[in-house]
Design a protein around this motif. Structure first.
Motif, PDB file in Angstrom:
ATOM      1  N   MET A   1       0.843  -1.181   0.000  1.00 15.62           N
ATOM      2  CA  MET A   1       0.000   0.000   0.000  1.00 15.62           C
ATOM      3  C   MET A   1       0.888   1.245   0.000  1.00 15.62           C
ATOM      4  O   MET A   1       1.895   1.296   0.679  1.00 15.62           O
ATOM      5  CB  MET A   1      -0.900   0.018   1.228  1.00 15.62           C
ATOM      6  CG  MET A   1      -1.914  -1.106   1.313  1.00 15.62           C
ATOM      7  SD  MET A   1      -3.135  -1.089   0.023  1.00 15.62           S
ATOM      8  CE  MET A   1      -4.309   0.052   0.689  1.00 15.62           C
ATOM      9  N   ALA A   2       0.440   2.229  -0.738  1.00 10.09           N
ATOM     10  CA  ALA A   2       1.168   3.491  -0.835  1.00 10.09           C
ATOM     11  C   ALA A   2       0.426   4.566  -0.054  1.00 10.09           C
ATOM     12  O   ALA A   2      -0.779   4.475   0.153  1.00 10.09           O
ATOM     13  CB  ALA A   2       1.300   3.901  -2.300  1.00 10.09           C
ATOM     14  N   GLU A   3       1.168   5.566   0.393  1.00  9.21           N
ATOM     15  CA  GLU A   3       0.566   6.706   1.073  1.00  9.21           C
ATOM     16  C   GLU A   3       0.729   7.942   0.205  1.00  9.21           C
ATOM     17  O   GLU A   3       1.776   8.165  -0.381  1.00  9.21           O
ATOM     18  CB  GLU A   3       1.243   6.959   2.420  1.00  9.21           C
ATOM     19  CG  GLU A   3       0.852   5.992   3.487  1.00  9.21           C
ATOM     20  CD  GLU A   3       1.357   6.410   4.863  1.00  9.21           C
ATOM     21  OE1 GLU A   3       2.166   7.356   4.961  1.00  9.21           O
ATOM     22  OE2 GLU A   3       0.950   5.772   5.837  1.00  9.21           O
ATOM     23  N   VAL A   4      -0.337   8.719   0.150  1.00  6.32           N
ATOM     24  CA  VAL A   4      -0.340   9.944  -0.644  1.00  6.32           C
ATOM     25  C   VAL A   4      -0.773  11.089   0.261  1.00  6.32           C
ATOM     26  O   VAL A   4      -1.707  10.948   1.045  1.00  6.32           O
ATOM     27  CB  VAL A   4      -1.315   9.819  -1.844  1.00  6.32           C
ATOM     28  CG1 VAL A   4      -1.403  11.117  -2.615  1.00  6.32           C
ATOM     29  CG2 VAL A   4      -0.898   8.682  -2.750  1.00  6.32           C
ATOM     30  N   ARG A   5      -0.105  12.219   0.145  1.00  4.31           N
ATOM     31  CA  ARG A   5      -0.484  13.425   0.887  1.00  4.31           C
ATOM     32  C   ARG A   5      -1.322  14.306  -0.034  1.00  4.31           C
ATOM     33  O   ARG A   5      -0.884  14.682  -1.108  1.00  4.31           O
ATOM     34  CB  ARG A   5       0.748  14.195   1.353  1.00  4.31           C
ATOM     35  CG  ARG A   5       1.533  13.490   2.408  1.00  4.31           C
ATOM     36  CD  ARG A   5       2.765  14.326   2.818  1.00  4.31           C
ATOM     37  NE  ARG A   5       3.581  13.587   3.733  1.00  4.31           N
ATOM     38  CZ  ARG A   5       3.434  13.607   5.058  1.00  4.31           C
ATOM     39  NH1 ARG A   5       2.488  14.347   5.589  1.00  4.31           N
ATOM     40  NH2 ARG A   5       4.213  12.898   5.837  1.00  4.31           N
ATOM     41  N   LEU A   6      -2.528  14.597   0.417  1.00  6.81           N
ATOM     42  CA  LEU A   6      -3.430  15.458  -0.337  1.00  6.81           C
ATOM     43  C   LEU A   6      -3.677  16.728   0.460  1.00  6.81           C
ATOM     44  O   LEU A   6      -3.852  16.676   1.677  1.00  6.81           O
ATOM     45  CB  LEU A   6      -4.773  14.759  -0.565  1.00  6.81           C
ATOM     46  CG  LEU A   6      -4.749  13.421  -1.296  1.00  6.81           C
ATOM     47  CD1 LEU A   6      -6.152  12.833  -1.336  1.00  6.81           C
ATOM     48  CD2 LEU A   6      -4.188  13.585  -2.686  1.00  6.81           C
ATOM     49  N   ILE A  14      -3.411  12.403   4.764  1.00 14.52           N
ATOM     50  CA  ILE A  14      -2.618  11.277   4.284  1.00 14.52           C
ATOM     51  C   ILE A  14      -3.595  10.147   4.001  1.00 14.52           C
ATOM     52  O   ILE A  14      -4.352   9.724   4.878  1.00 14.52           O
ATOM     53  CB  ILE A  14      -1.561  10.849   5.318  1.00 14.52           C
ATOM     54  CG1 ILE A  14      -0.590  12.005   5.557  1.00 14.52           C
ATOM     55  CG2 ILE A  14      -0.827   9.601   4.837  1.00 14.52           C
ATOM     56  CD1 ILE A  14       0.412  11.756   6.663  1.00 14.52           C
ATOM     57  N   VAL A  15      -3.581   9.679   2.751  1.00 12.49           N
ATOM     58  CA  VAL A  15      -4.523   8.671   2.297  1.00 12.49           C
ATOM     59  C   VAL A  15      -3.727   7.492   1.750  1.00 12.49           C
ATOM     60  O   VAL A  15      -2.736   7.684   1.049  1.00 12.49           O
ATOM     61  CB  VAL A  15      -5.440   9.246   1.192  1.00 12.49           C
ATOM     62  CG1 VAL A  15      -6.442   8.231   0.721  1.00 12.49           C
ATOM     63  CG2 VAL A  15      -6.133  10.507   1.680  1.00 12.49           C
ATOM     64  N   THR A  16      -4.158   6.286   2.057  1.00 10.89           N
ATOM     65  CA  THR A  16      -3.507   5.109   1.507  1.00 10.89           C
ATOM     66  C   THR A  16      -4.258   4.640   0.263  1.00 10.89           C
ATOM     67  O   THR A  16      -5.465   4.826   0.141  1.00 10.89           O
ATOM     68  CB  THR A  16      -3.448   3.953   2.529  1.00 10.89           C
ATOM     69  OG1 THR A  16      -4.766   3.630   2.936  1.00 10.89           O
ATOM     70  CG2 THR A  16      -2.612   4.335   3.732  1.00 10.89           C
ATOM     71  N   CYS A  17      -3.501   4.052  -0.637  1.00  6.79           N
ATOM     72  CA  CYS A  17      -4.081   3.517  -1.857  1.00  6.79           C
ATOM     73  C   CYS A  17      -3.217   2.353  -2.327  1.00  6.79           C
ATOM     74  O   CYS A  17      -2.137   2.117  -1.789  1.00  6.79           O
ATOM     75  CB  CYS A  17      -4.168   4.590  -2.939  1.00  6.79           C
ATOM     76  SG  CYS A  17      -2.578   5.224  -3.492  1.00  6.79           S
ATOM     77  N   ARG A  18      -3.689   1.652  -3.319  1.00 11.48           N
ATOM     78  CA  ARG A  18      -2.907   0.558  -3.889  1.00 11.48           C
ATOM     79  C   ARG A  18      -1.714   1.129  -4.632  1.00 11.48           C
ATOM     80  O   ARG A  18      -1.773   2.236  -5.178  1.00 11.48           O
ATOM     81  CB  ARG A  18      -3.758  -0.277  -4.829  1.00 11.48           C
ATOM     82  CG  ARG A  18      -4.809  -1.097  -4.082  1.00 11.48           C
ATOM     83  CD  ARG A  18      -5.557  -1.968  -5.029  1.00 11.48           C
ATOM     84  NE  ARG A  18      -6.547  -1.112  -5.692  1.00 11.48           N
ATOM     85  CZ  ARG A  18      -7.661  -1.532  -6.223  1.00 11.48           C
ATOM     86  NH1 ARG A  18      -7.943  -2.807  -6.218  1.00 11.48           N
ATOM     87  NH2 ARG A  18      -8.501  -0.693  -6.778  1.00 11.48           N
ATOM     88  N   LEU A  25      -4.898   9.312  -7.511  1.00 13.07           N
ATOM     89  CA  LEU A  25      -5.424   9.831  -6.254  1.00 13.07           C
ATOM     90  C   LEU A  25      -5.071  11.304  -6.078  1.00 13.07           C
ATOM     91  O   LEU A  25      -5.897  12.113  -5.653  1.00 13.07           O
ATOM     92  CB  LEU A  25      -4.898   9.007  -5.081  1.00 13.07           C
ATOM     93  CG  LEU A  25      -5.518   9.295  -3.721  1.00 13.07           C
ATOM     94  CD1 LEU A  25      -7.027   9.169  -3.753  1.00 13.07           C
ATOM     95  CD2 LEU A  25      -4.925   8.353  -2.687  1.00 13.07           C
ATOM     96  N   VAL A  26      -3.859  11.679  -6.453  1.00 15.45           N
ATOM     97  CA  VAL A  26      -3.454  13.086  -6.387  1.00 15.45           C
ATOM     98  C   VAL A  26      -4.332  13.918  -7.313  1.00 15.45           C
ATOM     99  O   VAL A  26      -4.816  14.993  -6.945  1.00 15.45           O
ATOM    100  CB  VAL A  26      -1.960  13.254  -6.749  1.00 15.45           C
ATOM    101  CG1 VAL A  26      -1.604  14.712  -6.990  1.00 15.45           C
ATOM    102  CG2 VAL A  26      -1.084  12.655  -5.650  1.00 15.45           C
ATOM    103  N   GLU A  27      -4.592  13.399  -8.505  1.00 11.01           N
ATOM    104  CA  GLU A  27      -5.452  14.097  -9.476  1.00 11.01           C
ATOM    105  C   GLU A  27      -6.861  14.282  -8.922  1.00 11.01           C
ATOM    106  O   GLU A  27      -7.446  15.366  -9.015  1.00 11.01           O
ATOM    107  CB  GLU A  27      -5.497  13.274 -10.765  1.00 11.01           C
ATOM    108  CG  GLU A  27      -6.225  13.909 -11.908  1.00 11.01           C
ATOM    109  CD  GLU A  27      -6.190  13.013 -13.142  1.00 11.01           C
ATOM    110  OE1 GLU A  27      -7.253  12.862 -13.765  1.00 11.01           O
ATOM    111  OE2 GLU A  27      -5.111  12.478 -13.463  1.00 11.01           O
ATOM    112  N   LEU A  28      -7.413  13.243  -8.306  1.00  2.89           N
ATOM    113  CA  LEU A  28      -8.747  13.339  -7.722  1.00  2.89           C
ATOM    114  C   LEU A  28      -8.765  14.320  -6.555  1.00  2.89           C
ATOM    115  O   LEU A  28      -9.708  15.094  -6.394  1.00  2.89           O
ATOM    116  CB  LEU A  28      -9.232  11.956  -7.263  1.00  2.89           C
ATOM    117  CG  LEU A  28      -9.488  10.952  -8.381  1.00  2.89           C
ATOM    118  CD1 LEU A  28      -9.758   9.569  -7.791  1.00  2.89           C
ATOM    119  CD2 LEU A  28     -10.614  11.397  -9.286  1.00  2.89           C
TER     120      LEU A  28
END
Length: 112
Positions: A1-6, A14-18, A25-28
């Motif tokens: 799982m990856a973490e993305v900062r939005l 901080i959101v996790t995604c595949r 996810l950054v685009e959304l």
């Protein structure tokens, strides 16, 4: 799982995604942030939960409009009609939760 900062409405999440879905996810997140700014600017003086509610409603409306044009709008965005329907349902649920949260906050504020 990856973490993305939005960053949405000047707050960081901080959101996790595949793995591999980070860019999408950054685009959304950027789309949501743009709608939050649009909602806050058009209605003025909204608290954060109301801004998120109106952003969700604007996105749901946009998704509904695109889905209503025989799928061509969702296809051009690279989204299947089934996924668009799932997204609209999720946004509707989110809007209901945010509205409920906002109502609770308003009730607390008026009773204090």
């Amino acid at each position: 799982m990856a973490e993305v900062r939005l960053t949405i409405a000047a707050r960081e999440y901080i959101v996790t995604c595949r793995d591999g879905e980070e860019g999408r996810l950054v685009e959304l997140g950027q789309m949501v942030d743009a709608k939050v700014r649009e909602a806050g600017g058009s209605a003025g003086g909204l608290n954060e939960s109301r801004q998120l509610l109106f952003a969700a409603l604007l996105l749901a409306d946009q998704l509904h409009d695109n889905g209503g044009s025989s799928g061509s709008g969702t296809a051009s965005a690279g989204i299947s009609a089934e996924l668009a329907a799932q997204m609209a349902q999720t946004i509707d649920k989110l809007a209901a939760r945010v509205e409920s949260f906002a109502a609770g906050l308003e009730e607390q504020a008026t009773s204090a």
